[in-house]
Design a protein around this motif. Structure first.
Motif, short mmCIF file in Angstrom:
data_model
loop_
_atom_site.label_atom_id
_atom_site.label_comp_id
_atom_site.label_asym_id
_atom_site.label_seq_id
_atom_site.Cartn_x
_atom_site.Cartn_y
_atom_site.Cartn_z
N PRO A 128 0.43 4.56 0.20
CA PRO A 128 0.38 5.61 1.24
C PRO A 128 1.09 5.19 2.53
N ALA A 129 0.99 3.90 2.87
CA ALA A 129 1.65 3.45 4.10
C ALA A 129 3.17 3.44 3.94
N TYR A 153 0.84 -1.19 0.00
CA TYR A 153 0.00 0.00 0.00
C TYR A 153 0.88 1.25 0.00
N LEU A 159 -0.05 11.98 6.17
CA LEU A 159 -0.65 10.72 5.75
C LEU A 159 -1.22 10.01 6.96
N PRO A 160 -2.44 9.49 6.85
CA PRO A 160 -3.03 8.79 7.98
C PRO A 160 -2.40 7.40 8.15
N LEU A 161 -2.68 6.78 9.28
CA LEU A 161 -2.15 5.45 9.56
C LEU A 161 -2.83 4.43 8.65
N ARG A 162 -2.03 3.71 7.89
CA ARG A 162 -2.59 2.75 6.94
C ARG A 162 -1.81 1.45 7.02
N PRO A 163 -2.41 0.33 6.65
CA PRO A 163 -1.68 -0.94 6.66
C PRO A 163 -0.71 -1.02 5.48
N PRO A 206 -9.71 4.11 0.27
CA PRO A 206 -8.45 3.35 0.32
C PRO A 206 -8.09 2.71 -1.01
N ARG A 231 4.38 6.93 4.10
CA ARG A 231 4.35 7.38 5.49
C ARG A 231 5.58 6.89 6.24
#
Lengths: 226, 470
Positions: A91-92, A89, B400-404, B379, A95
């Motif tokens: 975006p993760a 993913y 960025l938000p917390l994402r898996p 998502p 991050r």
């Protein structure tokens, strides 16, 4: 001393290995202090295969390689993700401060394509790291990959099923990953080159679920397992 | 002044021989009649010569490789020769089907005389395994006649050229048959004898056309030539004579064509990144293979490597009679820019291009992807993949938000009750603008088996797993 041992000791073909060759490779630390200590400071072996054996996804297996990914992409090395079970993913990853332009996702259709791709990636000097999720590999195939990794001096981490733990493998480092209920990851060293196996340590990976754990209970229904 | 004419005595034969590794006897058949027109030295040893009937020839040499004479094809092959000749000479004119004319006078000083030029041309011809008769003449037509007659005339001395020309028998002057017969009856046998006759008499007794032909040979009448301009693209063709059934059989001919391409690119000081290989089959649509490299390339080895992988992946649809290599895209060469002068890391840019080209040749271009975040709250739309060729720089976003780390391609139904709820809900609502409406509450939960999952509840009270915190 027995006769047998005596004759063996006088045989010139026998080498008494009491001194091991020092590891000249610059180590690639894992980024986890406790794991690095257990691995004797060697970290991820360069120019060799590493195996992570796990039962299920979602236990923190990617967290284990994140520090390595961050470091290699910052060094402008290319990282190949081959034959993935899910979508990494973006975006993760962004991050986690990973340079996405250095990541390449490769889809392969057949097993022969997968092996060919891995071998080519590993032999290239442009490659920093190869992450692969192969379904089934014969010991002969792993041996070929091992030779390719030696030729290219790159790091290759294979994620395989934990059932393979009992089978022997030419990989230089084999880690068995098991989760615990506190979101930690138990890492057992099954094999490592240049040292004794058997070490284990626990990595605390609870931070991947966020800093503060707050759940707002609502009036809605909860899944109850059907 | 001196014109240079190259007469290819058996161009088709040389062309087929170039595409073969083996030394099988070769022959070219007459168009229409079933007779051998040209035969290579091996075939001649076996008794096959010009004029032999096809059936006899096959009996004498069972493994004879034959090819129908084809003027169109030969003209195309002739143009192929003009390409390399253009690297050495100026003002080239094509004389289909078997001759090339060039102006030797203008390059005389460049080579330091005509003899070094001859040496250079002979070397280039030998490299390409071609046989040609070279001759110089004071006029274009004179050079052509001398070369076709096989005269050893390679000089810039006008007197010597005129002497040689005068000694030519009339049968070698390309005059029409009735004219030749009349001149013969007059007791004339060489060109010099005819030239000495008074012009007015010649025109009156024979024909004005005969006079103008003679005058053009001697340069007393203008004979303008239209110069050939090399096309901007590159085309090379190889014919096999005998259809090739296995891909390995193509590689030898391909290597020769790619070497030509490498020479051409070196001469142009350009690179290319796409090749088109067309395989011609017997009575079937030709198959087209497009090969792309990720970076500018000019080395024949690199192209051959990619083509080999491609041919291994895609077996031949039908036996191949001929192959054609086309390049239409040329890129200017640049020096690679090293960002750091004191950088002691080896440059891996080239290795990267080689690797990616190889992977794309085998797996297809769409198999390799870059990932990037996308500006969307949903998502499944918050990420995108794009091809390696389009180098896009993702804009860094700090919020960025917390994402898996793992996203499931399709959300999977949650079939077991989570053991522990860690975070949530995070309500994501959007997509009303494009019809893919999403209204979900996301939670982070630990499932039995200690997997950390990203689960959501939709408006229909259904629970799904959308990602793993791997």
């Amino acid at each position: 001393m027995s006769d047998l041992l005596n004759t063996l000791l006088h045989d010139t073909r026998l080498w008494r290995g009491h001194r091991q060759m020092a590891v000249t490779q610059t180590p690639e630390p894992t980024g986890f202090a406790s794991l690095d200590r257990e691995l004797g400071g060697a970290g991820w072996p360069r120019g060799a295969l590493s195996e992570c054996l796990l039962d299920r996804p979602g236990i923190g297996e990617l967290q284990l390689v994140l520090p390595l990914l961050q470091r290699l992409t910052a060094r402008q090395k290319y990282v190949f993700w081959v034959s993935l079970p899910f979508i990494p993913y973006a975006p993760a990853l962004a991050r986690a401060d990973i340079d996405l332009s250095q990541l390449v996702q490769i889809d392969t259709e057949s097993r022969s394509d997968l092996l060919w791709t891995l071998e080519n990636c590993l032999r290239s000097p442009a490659t920093g790291l190869v992450l692969a999720w192969p379904e089934k590999l014969a010991a002969r195939d792993i041996r070929r990959l091992q030779l390719a990794a030696e030729a290219g001096q790159s790091i290759c981490i294979l994620f395989r099923d934990r059932q393979q733990a009992s089978q022997s493998s030419p990989a230089a480092l084999r880690l068995e990953l098991t989760p615990d209920s506190q979101l930690g990851l138990q890492v057992n060293v099954l094999k490592r080159r240049g040292g004794w196996p058997g070490q284990s340590c626990r990595l605390d990976l609870a931070a991947r679920a966020g800093q503060d754990t707050t759940v707002i209970q609502g009036p809605w229904s909860r899944p109850s397992g059907n | 002044m001196p014109w240079l004419y190259l007469h290819f005595r058996h161009l088709l034969l040389d062309h087929i021989a170039r595409a073969h590794t083996t030394t099988a006897p070769l022959a070219v058949l007459c168009q229409g009649s079933r007779q051998v027109l040209q035969a290579c030295s091996r075939a001649r040893q076996l008794g096959v010569g010009p004029g032999t009937a096809f059936k006899t020839a096959l009996n004498l040499a069972p493994d004879l490789v034959v090819m129908q004479a084809d003027d169109d094809l030969q003209s195309r092959i002739l143009e192929q020769q003009a390409h390399w000749l253009y690297h050495c000479l100026d003002r080239i004119t094509l004389y289909p089907p078997d001759g090339l004319l060039a102006d030797a006078g203008s390059v005389r000083r460049l080579y330091g005389g005509l003899q070094p030029l001859r040496k250079r041309l002979q070397k280039t011809l030998d490299e390409r395994r071609l046989t040609a008769t070279l001759a110089t003449g004071p006029t274009p037509l004179a050079a052509r006649l001398l070369a076709r007659a096989g005269t050893d005339c390679f000089t810039e001395n006008p007197d010597e050229m005129t002497t040689r020309l005068g000694a030519l028998p009339l049968s070698a002057t390309e005059l029409e048959e009735p004219v030749l017969r009349r001149l013969n009856r007059l007791g004339l046998s060489t060109l010099a004898e005819v030239q000495q006759l008074p012009a007015a008499e010649l025109a009156r007794r024979l024909a004005p056309e005969t006079l103008s032909h003679i005058q053009r040979i001697y340069g007393q009448r203008p004979d303008p030539q239209t110069c050939w301009q090399p096309p901007s693209d590159f085309r090379q063709r190889a014919d096999f004579g005998l259809p090739v059934e296995k891909a390995e059989g193509l590689l030898f001919a391909l290597q020769r064509n790619l070497t030509e391409l490498e020479n051409e690119l070196r001469w142009r000081q350009q690179d290319t990144d796409s090749l088109l290989l067309i395989l011609h089959h017997y009575r079937k649509q030709p198959s087209r293979l497009q090969i792309r490299t990720t970076g500018p390339e000019h080395r024949a080895d690199a192209f051959l490597d990619l083509l080999r992988i491609r041919l291994e992946q895609h077996p031949l649809e039908a036996p191949v009679e001929a192959l054609e290599l086309r390049v239409t895209r040329f890129l200017d060469r640049h020096t690679t820019i090293t960002t750091d002068l004191l950088n002691d890391q080896p440059d891996t840019g080239e290795a990267w291009h080689t690797l990616i080209s190889r992977l794309q040749a085998r797996l297809g271009e769409q198999a390799l992807k870059h990932l990037a975040p996308a500006a969307d709250h949903r998502p499944e739309h918050a990420w995108q993949s794009h091809r390696l060729t389009s180098r896009r720089q993702a804009e860094p976003s700090d919020q960025l938000p917390l994402r898996p780390l793992w996203l499931l391609p399709h959300p999977a139904p949650l079939t077991v009750a989570p053991e522990e709820w860690l975070k949530g809900p995070e309500r994501i609502s959007g997509g009303w603008w494009d019809g893919q409406r999403v209204l979900r509450d996301y939670y982070i939960a630990r499932l039995p088996g200690d997997q950390l999952a990203w689960v959501y509840r939709d408006t229909h009270q259904g629970w799904f797993i959308h990602g793993w915190f791997g």
